[in-house]
Scaffold this active site. Structure first.
Site, mmCIF file in Angstrom:
data_model
loop_
_atom_site.group_PDB
_atom_site.id
_atom_site.type_symbol
_atom_site.label_atom_id
_atom_site.label_comp_id
_atom_site.label_asym_id
_atom_site.label_seq_id
_atom_site.Cartn_x
_atom_site.Cartn_y
_atom_site.Cartn_z
ATOM 1 N N ASP A 1 36.074 -0.948 -16.519
ATOM 2 C CA ASP A 1 34.711 -1.312 -16.885
ATOM 3 C C ASP A 1 34.690 -2.478 -17.869
ATOM 4 O O ASP A 1 34.184 -2.380 -18.984
ATOM 5 C CB ASP A 1 33.998 -0.092 -17.468
ATOM 6 N N ASN B 1 45.142 3.452 -20.665
ATOM 7 C CA ASN B 1 43.814 3.985 -20.922
ATOM 8 C C ASN B 1 43.293 4.719 -19.693
ATOM 9 O O ASN B 1 43.271 4.168 -18.586
ATOM 10 C CB ASN B 1 42.833 2.862 -21.272
ATOM 11 N N GLU B 2 42.885 5.958 -19.885
ATOM 12 C CA GLU B 2 42.170 6.785 -18.909
ATOM 13 C C GLU B 2 42.847 6.878 -17.537
ATOM 14 O O GLU B 2 42.207 6.662 -16.507
ATOM 15 C CB GLU B 2 40.723 6.299 -18.762
ATOM 16 N N ASN C 1 39.022 10.113 -24.841
ATOM 17 C CA ASN C 1 37.721 9.468 -24.693
ATOM 18 C C ASN C 1 36.734 10.514 -24.180
ATOM 19 O O ASN C 1 36.964 11.097 -23.120
ATOM 20 C CB ASN C 1 37.797 8.312 -23.692
ATOM 21 N N TYR D 1 32.465 11.511 -23.708
ATOM 22 C CA TYR D 1 31.079 11.028 -23.712
ATOM 23 C C TYR D 1 30.093 12.179 -23.500
ATOM 24 O O TYR D 1 29.115 12.039 -22.782
ATOM 25 C CB TYR D 1 30.906 9.941 -22.646
ATOM 26 N N TYR E 1 27.448 10.338 -20.548
ATOM 27 C CA TYR E 1 27.746 10.525 -19.117
ATOM 28 C C TYR E 1 27.720 12.001 -18.738
ATOM 29 O O TYR E 1 27.426 12.344 -17.596
ATOM 30 C CB TYR E 1 29.112 9.934 -18.767
ATOM 31 N N GLU F 1 37.324 7.029 -27.914
ATOM 32 C CA GLU F 1 36.059 6.504 -27.394
ATOM 33 C C GLU F 1 35.010 7.601 -27.426
ATOM 34 O O GLU F 1 35.278 8.739 -27.029
ATOM 35 C CB GLU F 1 36.184 5.999 -25.945
ATOM 36 N N TRP G 1 33.011 3.746 -29.327
ATOM 37 C CA TRP G 1 33.075 2.714 -28.301
ATOM 38 C C TRP G 1 31.727 2.006 -28.250
ATOM 39 O O TRP G 1 30.743 2.645 -27.930
ATOM 40 C CB TRP G 1 33.406 3.348 -26.946
ATOM 41 N N LYS H 1 27.349 -0.510 -25.342
ATOM 42 C CA LYS H 1 27.716 0.527 -26.318
ATOM 43 C C LYS H 1 28.172 -0.027 -27.658
ATOM 44 O O LYS H 1 28.614 0.724 -28.528
ATOM 45 C CB LYS H 1 28.810 1.432 -25.736
#
Length: 599
Positions: free
Chosen positions: A179, A412-413, A468, A470, A474, A505, A550, A569
């Site tokens: 992203d 990452n992720e 991370n 949210y 999300y 994040e 983030w 963000k």
């Protein structure tokens, strides 16, 4: 790899400036066609991404190869020197040509590489330097792109009866599995460098502390004939210790330690000599370790206050922009932050130098973002492992001496939920590989995406758990009561693992200037409420050793229905104006000490 520094035995000639540039028309790929470049060439600034320098959608949506070209003259005063070209970052793959002849290939868009000119060009020569650049992302690149670079309309779209029909007419384009915008080109500086023929190839410095003294274990790699000498200089330029030989240990009496600001980030300089060559390497004396659920710097429990960032600015894209780096470092200190993660790739070396000098801590991350998102097991089907190892090796080789770098993030992720056993095998083996490469043996981690954490077998094996999450954005969108409940439920799970945890994040998209009396999503008031409620969960848990909202600032992304003019963000706008959340964190972080916050 040593940073190119000018010294009494070394010179650096910048090749930054205006280059001739053109996009491939889909027929040449990496093959150089100088007639094609001459016929289609335009002016392009280096260093910078090429995507936003022209008001033409072809540059914004380009897929494939592009070409840079310029003339180079080697000064005659470089006679008798070793000569090489240094490319700080070419995204994502490069083929380098001199006078139309291929001299080098490189894969990976965020780390430097060099081209030796021995037998190719010498002092006094002029030549044409051409660089073919490939911006495509796929299952074999880092960061990862979705195969095969073709965007399809689904079969439910009017006028497109099937995916196969779409393949025949839809133009190829990059589909990043990440992203942030896929900025490409000569994103960082290009230099012509010289050293003596007998030269210092690399320097490794490993600091430690013995009582009030500092110890520096060193190793110097050289090419040619000569004797190695090393002097340690204080900040004021006085020699405080000496050593001889290509490796050894030096004691510095009553050493000043490198500490995160507002304490003193004291830097020494190792002045290394070999034959006629001299190189000066700044470094700091500090220790880093994980003990129980604490992260220790210089033996004291450290609390990470900061964010993920991006190299991202208008027009430059991901290109080196020293003015933005200086401004960002100023804003980091204005906010009361002490750290950032190089999300999601290694940054330009100049930013690490600023962090060393100003006492800002770095979690140094590779560009391995997007490993997953596919119905197949990425660890057994994606051709990435060797490239991933190469990137980690080159990252540590470049950044190993920076005192600001306190931890390596391998990725990452990645997907650690749907294929938990193969994910564990991949990441645990890569974790040991990373440890084996680092002379300072810093902690190693990767950053886990929102997942079923009970199924995830890999994240819990890292030195520090980095997640991370949210909840409230999300997940459980806008329902902050449920979001806080879900977060606390997960934190209860991680407390049993008994390792330090950093929330790397968490955040909410926020439109600057959008205000509401009753906080709802996208308003500045919601962003502040969101952070306040989430942060309360961190404050009561000793094993949570850091918070990285983030993001530092809004940044550009690929267009889509979830993004309006990029990712919003940021605590700051893309041009670095503060939102309400910036003022919230400024008050919070200036009240939270770097050390001993939860004792």
């Amino acid at each position: 790899m040593l940073y190119p520094r000018v010294g009494r035995s070394r010179s650096v000639l910048s090749l930054d400036g205006l280059w001739t540039f053109c996009l491939d028309d889909g027929t040449h790929d990496e093959r150089l066609d100088e007639d094609f470049i001459r016929a289609n060439g335009e002016v392009m600034s280096v260093p910078a991404s090429y995507n936003d320098q022209k008001d033409d959608i072809r540059y914004r949506e380009h897929y494939g190869w592009a070409y840079y070209e310029r003339s180079v003259t080697i000064p005659a005063c470089y006679a008798g020197q070793r000569l090489f070209l240094r490319f700080d970052a070419v995204t994502h793959a490069a083929v380098v040509y001199i006078n139309g002849k291929e001299v080098c290939r490189h894969k990976g868009g965020f780390l430097p590489f060099t081209v030796e000119l021995e037998g190719i060009a010498e002092a006094g020569d002029s030549f044409t330097l051409s660089v073919a650049v490939d911006n495509r992302v796929s299952h074999s690149t880092l960061p990862v792109g979705n195969e095969d670079g073709t965007a399809f309309f689904g079969s439910d779209n009017a006028g497109v009866p099937s995916v196969e029909a779409a393949k025949r007419w839809r133009k190829k384009r990059n589909l990043p599995n990440f992203d942030f915008f896929n900025y490409a080109g000569l994103n960082r500086s290009v230099r012509l460098c010289s050293t003596p023929k007998d030269y210092i190839e690399d320097i490794t410095l490993v600091p430690s502390v013995d009582g009030k003294d500092g110890l520096v274990r060193y190793s110097v790699s050289t090419v040619g004939e000569g004797q190695v000498g090393i002097e340690i200089l204080s900040r004021e330029g006085e020699v405080v210790a000496r050593g001889e030989g290509s490796e050894g240990e030096i004691r510095i009496a009553d050493a000043h330690l490198w500490n995160p600001w507002p304490e003193d980030p004291y830097l020494y300089t190792a002045r290394v000599s070999f034959a006629e060559d001299v190189y000066c390497e700044p470094f700091g004396i500090r220790t880093v370790e994980v003990r129980g659920h604490e992260f220790l710097i210089n033996g004291k429990p450290f609390y990470f206050k900061g964010f993920g960032k991006h190299e991202d600015s208008a027009i430059h894209g991901r290109g080196l922009d020293l003015a933005y780096d200086v401004r960002d470092m100023s804003l980091i200190r204005w906010l009361g932050a002490n750290s950032f993660r190089t999300s999601h790739y290694p940054y330009a070396e100049e930013m690490y130098q600023l962090a060393d000098e100003q006492g800002v801590v770095i979690i140094d991350e590779t560009p391995a973002v997007g490993i997953g998102g596919s119905p197949v097991d990425p660890y057994t089907t994606f051709d990435i492992r060797k490239h991933h190892e190469d990137v980690i090796r080159d990252l540590i080789a470049r950044d190993k001496n920076h005192p600001s770098v306190v931890m390596w993030s391998m990725a990452n992720e990645p997907d650690t939920e749907h294929f938990p056993e193969s994910a564990r095998d991949y990441w645990v083996s890569l974790y040991h590989y990373t440890h084996s490469l680092d002379p300072q043996d810093r902690p190693v981690t990767f950053v886990c995406c929102q997942n079923n954490y009970e199924v995830d077998l890999a994240t819990r094996e890292m030195d520090v758990v980095c997640i991370n999450r949210y909840y409230g954005w999300y997940n459980l969108s806008g329902d902050m009561e449920a979001a806080v409940y879900a977060l606390n439920l997960e934190l209860d799970f991680w407390q049993k693992i008994d390792k330090p945890l950093i929330m790397t994040e968490y955040g909410a998209d926020t439109l600057p200037g959008h205000h509401l009396t009753v906080p709802e999503m996208f308003s500045e008031e919601f962003q502040v409420m969101y952070y306040d409620l989430i942060d309360q969960a961190f404050d009561k848990r000793p094993f949570v050793v850091g918070e990285h909202p983030w993001n530092f600032a809004d940044f550009n992304t690929i267009q889509g229905v979830y993004r309006a003019d990029g990712n919003r963000k940021g605590l700051l706008t893309r041009d670095r104006k503060p939102k309400l959340a910036a003022h919230y964190f400024r008050k919070r972080w200036h009240d939270i000490p770097n050390f001993g916050y939860k004792k």
